[in-house]
Design a protein around this motif. Structure first.
Motif, PDB file in Angstrom:
ATOM      1  N   LEU A 258       0.831  -1.210   0.000  1.00 43.28           N
ATOM      2  CA  LEU A 258       0.000   0.000   0.000  1.00 43.28           C
ATOM      3  C   LEU A 258       0.863   1.257   0.000  1.00 43.28           C
ATOM      4  CD1 LEU A 258      -2.755  -1.068   2.548  1.00 43.28           C
ATOM      5  CD2 LEU A 258      -2.984  -0.828   0.073  1.00 43.28           C
TER       6      LEU A 258
ATOM      7  N   ASN B  37       3.716   1.580  -1.478  1.00 44.70           N
ATOM      8  CA  ASN B  37       4.141   1.762  -2.870  1.00 44.70           C
ATOM      9  C   ASN B  37       3.002   2.317  -3.721  1.00 44.70           C
ATOM     10  OD1 ASN B  37       5.459   1.600  -5.358  1.00 44.70           O
ATOM     11  ND2 ASN B  37       4.863  -0.533  -5.648  1.00 44.70           N
ATOM     12  N   SER B  38       1.795   1.778  -3.528  1.00 43.08           N
ATOM     13  CA  SER B  38       0.714   2.195  -4.414  1.00 43.08           C
ATOM     14  C   SER B  38       0.078   3.519  -3.992  1.00 43.08           C
ATOM     15  CB  SER B  38      -0.331   1.089  -4.550  1.00 43.08           C
ATOM     16  OG  SER B  38      -0.773   0.685  -3.301  1.00 43.08           O
ATOM     17  N   ASN B  39       0.615   4.156  -2.961  1.00 42.51           N
ATOM     18  CA  ASN B  39       0.147   5.500  -2.613  1.00 42.51           C
ATOM     19  C   ASN B  39       1.307   6.484  -2.516  1.00 42.51           C
ATOM     20  OD1 ASN B  39      -2.826   5.283  -2.141  1.00 42.51           O
ATOM     21  ND2 ASN B  39      -2.123   3.623  -0.838  1.00 42.51           N
TER      22      ASN B  39
ATOM     23  N   GLN C  57      -1.633  12.819   2.952  1.00 42.10           N
ATOM     24  CA  GLN C  57      -2.554  12.075   2.082  1.00 42.10           C
ATOM     25  C   GLN C  57      -2.267  10.576   2.126  1.00 42.10           C
ATOM     26  OE1 GLN C  57      -1.788  14.132  -1.579  1.00 42.10           O
ATOM     27  NE2 GLN C  57      -3.232  15.782  -1.139  1.00 42.10           N
TER      28      GLN C  57
ATOM     29  N   ASP D  96      -4.024   9.355   5.115  1.00 40.74           N
ATOM     30  CA  ASP D  96      -5.464   9.264   4.837  1.00 40.74           C
ATOM     31  C   ASP D  96      -5.784   8.015   4.016  1.00 40.74           C
ATOM     32  OD1 ASP D  96      -6.387  11.508   6.143  1.00 40.74           O
ATOM     33  OD2 ASP D  96      -6.257  12.832   4.403  1.00 40.74           O
ATOM     34  N   ARG D  97      -4.932   7.769   3.017  1.00 39.50           N
ATOM     35  CA  ARG D  97      -5.181   6.632   2.129  1.00 39.50           C
ATOM     36  C   ARG D  97      -4.963   5.299   2.855  1.00 39.50           C
ATOM     37  NH1 ARG D  97      -7.008   5.230  -0.079  1.00 39.50           N
ATOM     38  NH2 ARG D  97      -6.148   4.275  -1.933  1.00 39.50           N
TER      39      ARG D  97
ATOM     40  N   ILE E  91      -5.317   4.720   5.928  1.00 34.63           N
ATOM     41  CA  ILE E  91      -6.419   4.509   6.866  1.00 34.63           C
ATOM     42  C   ILE E  91      -7.649   3.944   6.147  1.00 34.63           C
ATOM     43  CG2 ILE E  91      -8.066   5.684   8.407  1.00 34.63           C
ATOM     44  CD1 ILE E  91      -5.289   5.383   9.627  1.00 34.63           C
ATOM     45  N   VAL E  92      -7.934   4.486   4.963  1.00 31.95           N
ATOM     46  CA  VAL E  92      -9.089   3.966   4.214  1.00 31.95           C
ATOM     47  C   VAL E  92      -8.834   2.516   3.788  1.00 31.95           C
ATOM     48  CG1 VAL E  92     -10.525   4.242   2.150  1.00 31.95           C
ATOM     49  CG2 VAL E  92      -9.803   6.258   3.438  1.00 31.95           C
ATOM     50  N   ASP E  93      -7.603   2.251   3.324  1.00 30.20           N
ATOM     51  CA  ASP E  93      -7.278   0.865   2.947  1.00 30.20           C
ATOM     52  C   ASP E  93      -7.426  -0.073   4.139  1.00 30.20           C
ATOM     53  OD1 ASP E  93      -6.630   1.066   0.205  1.00 30.20           O
ATOM     54  OD2 ASP E  93      -4.776   2.073   0.744  1.00 30.20           O
TER      55      ASP E  93
ATOM     56  N   GLY F  52      -9.384   0.443   6.712  1.00 30.91           N
ATOM     57  CA  GLY F  52     -10.821   0.325   6.979  1.00 30.91           C
ATOM     58  C   GLY F  52     -11.502  -0.620   5.994  1.00 30.91           C
ATOM     59  N   GLN F  53     -11.053  -0.562   4.747  1.00 32.92           N
ATOM     60  CA  GLN F  53     -11.624  -1.433   3.723  1.00 32.92           C
ATOM     61  C   GLN F  53     -11.310  -2.885   4.071  1.00 32.92           C
ATOM     62  OE1 GLN F  53     -12.652   1.323   2.146  1.00 32.92           O
ATOM     63  NE2 GLN F  53     -14.259   0.049   1.335  1.00 32.92           N
TER      64      GLN F  53
ATOM     65  N   GLY G 185     -13.198  -3.703   7.645  1.00 34.77           N
ATOM     66  CA  GLY G 185     -14.650  -3.564   7.644  1.00 34.77           C
ATOM     67  C   GLY G 185     -15.127  -3.086   8.998  1.00 34.77           C
TER      68      GLY G 185
END
Lengths: 416, 356
Positions: free
Chosen positions: A374, A376-378, A385, A388-389, A391-393, A395-396, A399
């Motif tokens: 993750l 690397n991909s952000n 940012q 932020d990203r 954290i969303v990953d 959370g995804q 769940g």
């Protein structure tokens, strides 16, 4: 062995201690078992209290073991003895317990136990155990002994009952105080990030419902280098929050004058070691010092997870490995230092175990490989940012599954 | 209005944005109340999610980067061009293509800092025409971000719009095949790049640079693509742009046998492939033109509240403006309130609620 007068004296001291216990001071019970062991010259003693969380359970309120080295674990035997009493509701007097199928662990044939049920009317509210070497005493002495245990036991019953009443009343207050502790702890996390030319910074803490022990601090040193300290106090609750605050103060003090990371970490260990070791608490701590002028990151690590370094040039993620004992683990430990030179686009992620051990409903952990992926991909975003990203990953991935550990992360990105 | 996945649609819900079929026809118009028949139809069409009017959330303005009229017109032209080629004609009206491409460019140039924040909702069988138009739009926006002038944008756009024109010659039953292609079929399929180039280069007035997009849009930056295994700068810049747009659009729309990704997930895959399959410089521009969370996305905040994204910005992709409509106990908040996450650093998004 023990005349009437001394028995009365002992009982009196137990009772006076028990009065204190009504002020919700469970330390008193530890004093009582220690007192009994010393005065009665027995191997060990314990007090258990019945808990009602999800069926009947047991919780050890106090335990004391006299100095002698044993080839088996007395706390374990003690647990089993108390469990038997809780289960059957009757007292237990066992000689030669190694013959008993419930106590495989006992390899000595000279240990005997008196486990006394503490009953308020008919309700079993606790168990009081005394462990002793049976060869030391005659049969008559043992009989006397049991009667003394009964007397102490009935005092303990009253004391325990009052304690329980009081602590229930206190429960609400404690919940409220824990809430305050959690807030204080949250306030100890960095809010305003230092501004430094050429880098971007981001931090985030997601507190678990309980008070956790995550620690993070970001500050500028005297010569405008950036200090990043991250750690985790083992354990939860108020003690963890307290130790987190202590660590923060010790770290800030040690790092103030641009101290090299390994010296600062060694100093934190020296300062905190005596108290930590006495309480059997460990703290992981990683301290990194970033010099923006020549883009070097020096760091020292006391048992914390290695930060992840993303190299912009190779698009590869590598852990910044450096081993070192926990803070509170080894007295006067001299920690090591390591360093890397960073380049434009490089990213360093500091984190606590809550991140990689975050669980989803299938009980699968996020894992460090996924975090590296993750990162690397952000990598093209700026530090805040990226946080932020991530954290969303996260959370995804998790769940709605409830996380029990704090999650703390900090990102440093070299922008130019 | 918010995006709800088709599995979670219920009878009585009201369509928020018109859903178009591959011919530009209306499948379901905005305002239509859903019946179980409509819901089943949407599932059959392989549509993953739709915009639904939701009184709890209220009105949200959804501003597509290109007007619906222009998009539909482009769809019509693409279909006409590609099906004519299919009928063994080897030519088409280049003016028609130029006109529609210019319309799109003019609309896009009218906005500064364009961010694509609308979810493209297409039926699963609409993988050619709708896809072509979307790829053209995404390519133009990337070109604008890269500083292209109008002339250059027109060539890029024409190439992007017709990048799959070679598929017109490809047997339809194979295009719709659910199972993976066998080796022979795969060879045939890969031929659509060369076939497309052959068609386009023979059309006078169609720029050769644009024709190369058809030939090279399956080349990969690291030289592992087809048909020529070109590498890095050896692939034309137009093609490198269209490749990224093409992959992104395919990932974010449903294809038989594969669920769609959400934009932020697709962008992660794109970013992970920069310098590998994709030109890192193009990726850097491309990531800025896509909103991570399209307007209408339902998100969970760290406070436990649920909110819908109502406004996005290019500068702060992770911090949209949201309307909070469900509190942490799951109760509706009336009236809902709005937070701009850029200015409220205590708030952050913890996940996207796909289930709606």
């Amino acid at each position: 062995m023990f005349n009437e007068f001394r028995q009365t004296q002992l009982l009196y001291r137990v009772c006076s201690l028990l009065i204190k216990a009504q002020q919700d001071n469970d330390e008193v019970f530890n004093q009582i078992v220690a007192l009994l062991c010393q005065e009665l010259r027995v191997t060990g003693s314990s007090i258990w209290i019945a808990t009602h969380q999800g069926g009947i359970g047991q919780q050890r309120l106090a335990f004391f073991q006299a100095g002698e080295k044993l080839s088996y674990s007395l706390p374990n035997l003690d647990y089993q003895a108390a469990a038997l009493v809780f289960e059957q509701g009757n007292g237990l007097v066992l000689h030669n317990i190694h013959n008993d199928e419930n106590f495989h662990e006992a390899k000595r044939n000279d240990l005997w136990v008196t486990a006394y049920p503490l009953k308020n009317k008919s309700e079993l509210i606790g168990v009081f155990c005394i462990w002793d070497n049976c060869n030391k005493r005659t049969h008559q002495e043992r009989e006397n002994f049991v009667s003394l245990v009964q007397k102490v036991g009935s005092e303990l019953t009253n004391g325990l009952y009052n304690y329980k009443q009081y602590s229930q009343a206190n429960h609400k207050r404690i919940v409220k105080e824990l809430e305050t502790a959690r807030r204080i702890q949250f306030d100890l996390m960095p809010k305003e990030l230092p501004v430094l030319q050429g880098i971007s910074l981001g931090v985030r803490t997601i507190p678990a419902n309980e008070v956790g022990g995550d620690y993070l601090d970001i500050f500028l040193t005297n010569s405008k280098h950036l200090g990043i300290a991250i750690g985790d106090v083992m354990g939860k609750g108020i003690p963890a929050a307290l130790w987190m605050a202590m660590t923060k103060v010790a770290m800030r003090t040690a790092a103030k004058d641009d101290t090299q990371p390994h010296i600062a970490v060694s100093q934190v260990n020296s300062v905190l070691f005596p108290d930590l070791s006495r309480q059997g608490i460990f703290v992981t701590l990683l301290y990194a010092l970033y010099d923006p002028y020549n883009k070097t990151l020096l760091f020292s690590n006391a048992g914390h997870l290695p930060p992840l370094l993303f190299r912009s040039k190779t698009q590869k993620v590598e852990p910044l490995q450096l081993k070192g004992a926990y803070i509170g683990g080894v007295e006067n430990k001299i920690y090591q230092i390591s360093g890397v030179r960073l380049q434009k686009g490089d990213i360093v992620l500091f984190y606590t175990d809550g991140l990689i051990e975050a669980l989803n409903s299938a009980q699968k952990q996020l894992g460090v490989e996924k975090v590296a992926e993750l990162l690397n991909s952000n990598a093209l975003y700026d530090a805040s940012q990226i946080i932020d990203r991530l954290i969303v990953d996260l959370g995804q991935f998790t769940g709605d599954y409830h996380q029990t550990d704090d999650i703390t992360l900090a990102v440093l990105k070299v922008e130019e | 209005m918010r995006i709800i996945s088709v599995e979670n649609l219920e009878e009585g819900m009201e369509i928020g944005r018109t859903i178009h079929g591959e011919n530009g026809t209306t499948l379901l118009a905005a305002g239509v109340e859903l019946t179980s028949r409509f819901i089943n139809r949407l599932k059959e069409l392989g549509i993953a999610s739709v915009y639904i009017r939701d009184d709890a959330v209220g009105e949200i303005e959804i501003d597509d980067v290109v007007s619906e009229r222009t998009r539909l017109e482009a769809l019509k032209v693409t279909k006409e061009v590609m099906s004519n080629i299919n009928l063994n004609s080897s030519s088409f009206d280049i003016q028609m293509v130029n006109d529609v491409v210019d319309n799109i460019i003019n609309e896009l140039l009218a906005n500064r800092d364009i961010v694509v924040n609308v979810l493209d909702i297409r039926a699963i069988n609409d993988f050619t025409y709708g896809h072509s138009v979307s790829v053209a739009i995404l390519s133009i926006i990337t070109g604008i971000a890269m500083g292209y002038d109008h002339t250059k944008l027109s060539k890029l756009a024409a190439g992007a719009l017709l990048h799959d024109i070679g598929k017109s010659k490809f047997p339809e039953h194979l295009l719709n095949k659910v199972d993976p292609l066998n080796e022979e079929e795969e060879q045939l399929f890969q031929g659509h790049t060369i076939a497309g180039f052959e068609i386009l280069k023979n059309i006078r007035e169609f720029s050769l640079a644009a024709a190369h997009v058809a030939l090279q849009h399956h080349e990969r930056y690291d030289g592992t693509g087809y048909p020529r295994q070109l590498k890095g700068e050896g692939i034309s810049e137009f093609a490198r742009i269209v490749t990224v747009a093409d992959i992104y659009d395919k990932m974010t729309t449903s294809i038989v046998g594969r669920p769609r990704c959400m934009p932020f997930q697709a962008l992660e895959i794109i970013m992970a492939n920069r310098g590998i399959f994709l030109d890192p410089e193009v990726v850097e521009h491309f990531m800025n033109i896509i909103a991570l969370f399209p307007v209408g996305t339902t998100v969970l905040l760290n406070t436990g509240e649920k909110a819908v994204v109502i406004q996005t910005s290019r500068k702060h992709p992770t911090r949209p403006e949201v309307r909070v409509f469900i509190d942490r106990d799951g109760k509706l908040i009336t009236p809902p309130y709005e937070i701009n996450l850029v200015y409220s650093s205590n708030y952050f998004i913890t996940r996207v609620i796909e289930e709606g």
